[in-house]
Design a protein around this motif. Structure first.
Motif, PDB file in Angstrom:
ATOM      1  N   ASN A  12       0.835  -1.200   0.000  1.00  0.00           N
ATOM      2  CA  ASN A  12       0.000   0.000   0.000  1.00  0.00           C
ATOM      3  C   ASN A  12       0.872   1.253   0.000  1.00  0.00           C
ATOM      4  O   ASN A  12       0.664   2.181  -0.781  1.00  0.00           O
ATOM      5  CB  ASN A  12      -0.916  -0.037   1.231  1.00  0.00           C
ATOM      6  N   LEU A  13       1.901   1.248   0.857  1.00  0.00           N
ATOM      7  CA  LEU A  13       2.817   2.395   0.930  1.00  0.00           C
ATOM      8  C   LEU A  13       3.524   2.615  -0.409  1.00  0.00           C
ATOM      9  O   LEU A  13       3.557   3.730  -0.929  1.00  0.00           O
ATOM     10  CB  LEU A  13       3.888   2.122   1.992  1.00  0.00           C
ATOM     11  N   ALA A  14       4.061   1.540  -0.965  1.00  0.00           N
ATOM     12  CA  ALA A  14       4.866   1.652  -2.183  1.00  0.00           C
ATOM     13  C   ALA A  14       4.026   2.019  -3.406  1.00  0.00           C
ATOM     14  O   ALA A  14       4.577   2.362  -4.449  1.00  0.00           O
ATOM     15  CB  ALA A  14       5.621   0.345  -2.441  1.00  0.00           C
ATOM     16  N   GLY A  15       2.700   1.952  -3.269  1.00  0.00           N
ATOM     17  CA  GLY A  15       1.841   2.318  -4.396  1.00  0.00           C
ATOM     18  C   GLY A  15       1.367   3.766  -4.337  1.00  0.00           C
ATOM     19  O   GLY A  15       0.669   4.233  -5.235  1.00  0.00           O
ATOM     20  N   THR A  16       1.743   4.478  -3.269  1.00  0.00           N
ATOM     21  CA  THR A  16       1.248   5.847  -3.068  1.00  0.00           C
ATOM     22  C   THR A  16       1.544   6.737  -4.266  1.00  0.00           C
ATOM     23  O   THR A  16       0.664   7.454  -4.760  1.00  0.00           O
ATOM     24  CB  THR A  16       1.932   6.484  -1.822  1.00  0.00           C
ATOM     25  N   TYR A  17       2.756   6.686  -4.728  1.00  0.00           N
ATOM     26  CA  TYR A  17       3.164   7.577  -5.821  1.00  0.00           C
ATOM     27  C   TYR A  17       2.443   7.214  -7.133  1.00  0.00           C
ATOM     28  O   TYR A  17       1.934   8.095  -7.835  1.00  0.00           O
ATOM     29  CB  TYR A  17       4.678   7.494  -5.990  1.00  0.00           C
ATOM     30  N   ALA A  18       2.374   5.925  -7.434  1.00  0.00           N
ATOM     31  CA  ALA A  18       1.690   5.500  -8.671  1.00  0.00           C
ATOM     32  C   ALA A  18       0.228   5.945  -8.643  1.00  0.00           C
ATOM     33  O   ALA A  18      -0.328   6.352  -9.671  1.00  0.00           O
ATOM     34  CB  ALA A  18       1.779   3.986  -8.823  1.00  0.00           C
ATOM     35  N   ARG A  19      -0.390   5.887  -7.468  1.00  0.00           N
ATOM     36  CA  ARG A  19      -1.796   6.307  -7.373  1.00  0.00           C
ATOM     37  C   ARG A  19      -1.936   7.815  -7.556  1.00  0.00           C
ATOM     38  O   ARG A  19      -2.909   8.292  -8.134  1.00  0.00           O
ATOM     39  CB  ARG A  19      -2.413   5.854  -6.038  1.00  0.00           C
ATOM     40  N   ALA A  20      -0.931   8.568  -7.076  1.00  0.00           N
ATOM     41  CA  ALA A  20      -0.988  10.029  -7.262  1.00  0.00           C
ATOM     42  C   ALA A  20      -0.932  10.350  -8.758  1.00  0.00           C
ATOM     43  O   ALA A  20      -1.559  11.300  -9.225  1.00  0.00           O
ATOM     44  CB  ALA A  20       0.167  10.695  -6.531  1.00  0.00           C
ATOM     45  N   ILE A  21      -0.210   9.543  -9.500  1.00  0.00           N
ATOM     46  CA  ILE A  21      -0.082   9.787 -10.940  1.00  0.00           C
ATOM     47  C   ILE A  21      -1.316   9.339 -11.705  1.00  0.00           C
ATOM     48  O   ILE A  21      -1.800  10.032 -12.603  1.00  0.00           O
ATOM     49  CB  ILE A  21       1.172   9.067 -11.482  1.00  0.00           C
TER      50      ILE A  21
END
Ligand SMILES: [Zn+2]
Length: 629
Positions: free
Chosen positions: A287-296
């Protein structure tokens, strides 16, 4: 989606796409874990749902197929969250190893170890078909990818907020892992990334893939890169090749500057290694490591663990799963029917080429030779490629170790091809993929089983609907052989000029017109990039042209309303604004809305079918209409 919902608030004559899809789009909710919904994406979800159900069954009742069981066991490893965290020490050990590399001299000694253990390197190497001799493989070299999805984004107002999201994400992950000097690591990482962004290609530059072919003398590459490159290559491939194909020469020219502060690279490698691996440790880390991809992408939450497991397993066993899917869910009757559609399309394409009015006979003959040589792959391969048999792992290891191990096998299998002949029977897309493709090096087209369903294709759809759907997709893929890139390659898949000078000039004028037709079209406050999307727009244009010609051959003078309505339907998409903007920057495909609405305006059949008049918004001045193939 309900295919019968046509929007009564919009006149078809003013907006075909929204007339067909508007009502559905207004009501559709994008699932929280997705950045878009509709069309292709719904079909992908459908295939995924079917296979997830089968995988879960096979967890308790194993299949007789050994390869499939390996895939299912890996699927189970992802679902077993407790065992995933046992990979923590393995990751920390890998990260700590980087501390033993203090300078370029250490780096040179450790280079092969780093490469063979999947560490992020400041350059990428790989083996692909040689673009000037597709019977052989070549060693290629390219720069690393950037944190922002495109180099042009670094100058946009979005750059700082997005990089801040990345920074916060990394700091949180490093803190959770107990890694010290986190602030220094992230600052240096961002510094290194900024330098990369200035010397690697943008998506628009990558789209012109013929320009990737820059053969350099091997010794020259070692000189420009590092003398250690020679050892790395000999260790990987047994001996050095004469040449290396440099995908982005600007990167190579600036490599020394990039590596001027070695500690920047080390920090970047550490952060990259962690960010790309922590997801295997637990759902919390994922979940943490997906934060940036989700922002994009604009997605609101991460996908379920089931979907994550299925997609991860597909990265290694795609063809195994594709053959299983094809055999179980794709009937022989459908296959025979699709083959007859493809044959009709190819034949119609040939007739159109023979009747072409803007090319000389010499060029027409060469184009027909290319078409005649084109191989067609439908459904799924008869036999699973050898490499999948070597994707063996120990189920007792942690998920992270298994993934690391499998990745090493994938890389070494690919590396081992360098001095072997090219096997043209290989498939580049698996049977469970909802997509289709043209492979320029093989001069072949692939239509996986999973795309051969409604609205693209169904035995229960009318002929007109099938030609507006899969017919246009088949024509699209054939047309890639003759788009701005494909036109520069011959029937054997080699870069080779088969045009007369005057004909090629004519073609370039038409290509330029296509760039201009799409360039600057507005969407979500952003604009279509005509150059980035030109190859796909030429392919769409050729797809509709050839599918119209094909249906005319088997059902002359039929009512083409269902053809165009289904053509608009296959592009039905609802996307989050962030995602739309991202695609406009990085995707070689134009936005779905214009693939339907702009493209159909080029065809007289569209005007005739719906009696479109000059006062209608779908009307385009005949002088501005483009038909290339
Ligand atoms: Zn395409």
């Amino acid at each position: 989606m309900n295919s019968n919902e046509l929007n009564s608030n919009v006149r078809l004559e003013d907006d075909l796409y929204n007339y067909v899809n508007g009502e559905w789009i207004a009501k559709a909710k994008i699932p929280a874990d997705q950045s878009s919904t509709g069309g292709f994406i719904d079909l992908r979800n459908g295939v995924e749902k079917i296979l997830l159900k089968d995988f879960k069954k096979m967890l308790t009742k194993p299949s007789k197929d050994e390869l499939l069981n390996r895939a299912v066991t890996l699927f189970g490893k992802v679902l077993d969250e407790k065992s995933r965290l046992t990979g923590l020490n393995y990751l920390l050990d890998k990260v700590n190893y980087l501390d033993s590399i203090k300078d370029e001299a250490n780096f040179a000694t450790a280079l092969y170890y780093l490469y063979s253990h999947n560490y992020p390197l400041p350059f990428n190497i790989g083996v692909t078909e040689d673009m000037k001799d597709a019977t052989k493989y070549s060693l290629i070299l390219a720069g690393p990818s950037t944190i922002l999805p495109d180099t042009t984004m670094y100058n946009s107002p979005n750059a700082a907020p997005l990089l801040n999201v990345y920074k916060d994400m990394v700091l949180t992950i490093l803190a959770k892992l107990g890694i010290s000097n986190a602030n220094e690591l992230i600052d240096k990482t961002l510094q290194f990334d900024m330098k990369i962004s200035k010397i690697v290609k943008s998506s628009e530059e990558w789209a012109d893939y013929i320009k990737c072919y820059n053969p350099y003398d091997f010794n020259k590459v070692c000189e420009l890169l590092t003398p250690a490159f020679a050892n790395l290559v000999v260790s990987c491939y047994g001996k050095a090749p004469e040449k290396v194909i440099i995908f982005d020469p600007k990167f190579l020219d600036n490599y020394h500057e990039l590596m001027a502060d070695f500690s920047d690279y080390l920090a970047w490698a550490k952060v990259n290694l962690i960010v790309s691996n922590v997801s295997y440790l637990s759902e919390e880390y994922r979940n943490l490591a997906g934060t940036y991809a989700r922002a994009i992408s604009g997605a609101k939450k991460m996908s379920s663990v089931d979907k994550f497991a299925y997609r991860l397993v597909n990265q290694y066993y795609d063809e195994v799963i594709g053959v299983y899917y094809g055999k179980k869910y794709f009937g022989e009757e459908a296959k025979a029917d699709v083959i007859s559609i493809v044959k009709n399309l190819v034949e119609s394409y040939k007739i159109r080429l023979q009747e072409n009015t803007w090319l000389s006979k010499a060029t027409i003959d060469k184009a027909i030779t290319k078409l005649d040589k084109m191989e067609i792959k439908i459904g799924y391969p008869d036999k699973i490629a050898d490499k999948y048999y070597s994707y063996v792992y120990s189920p007792n290891q942690s998920l992270l170790e298994i993934i690391d191990h499998l990745t090493s096998i994938v890389v070494s299998y690919s590396d081992a091809k360098l001095y072997q002949p090219v096997d043209r029977t290989l498939w580049v897309m698996s049977g469970n993929t909802v997509n289709a493709c043209y492979n320029p090096s093989f001069n072949d087209i692939t239509f996986p089983a999973a795309i051969l369903q409604a609205p693209f294709y169904s035995i229960n759809q009318s002929i007109e609907e099938n030609y507006g759907g899969i017919g246009c997709v088949i024509g699209h893929e054939i047309s890639h052989a003759f788009d701005n890139n494909g036109a520069q390659m011959d029937e054997l898949g080699n870069i080779n000029n088969w045009w007369t000078e005057a004909d090629y000039k004519n073609f370039q004028t038409k290509t330029q017109a296509m760039i201009e037709q799409f360039d600057g079209l507005p969407l979500e406050g952003a604009k279509v990039n005509g150059k980035l999307s030109v190859s796909e727009n030429i392919a769409d244009n050729g797809g509709v042209t050839s599918s119209l010609a094909s249906i005319e051959r088997i059902k002359p003078n039929c009512d083409l309303k269902p053809f165009f309505i289904n053509y608009a339907r296959i592009w039905c998409t609802k996307a989050r604004p962030e995602y739309t903007k991202l695609l406009l920057t990085v995707d070689v495909h134009g936005p779905a809305y214009y693939r339907a609405n702009m493209q159909v305006r080029n065809f007289p059949e569209f005007y005739k079918a719906f009696n479109i008049k000059e006062t209608d918004k779908m009307y385009l001045d005949p002088a501005k209409r483009i038909i290339i193939w």
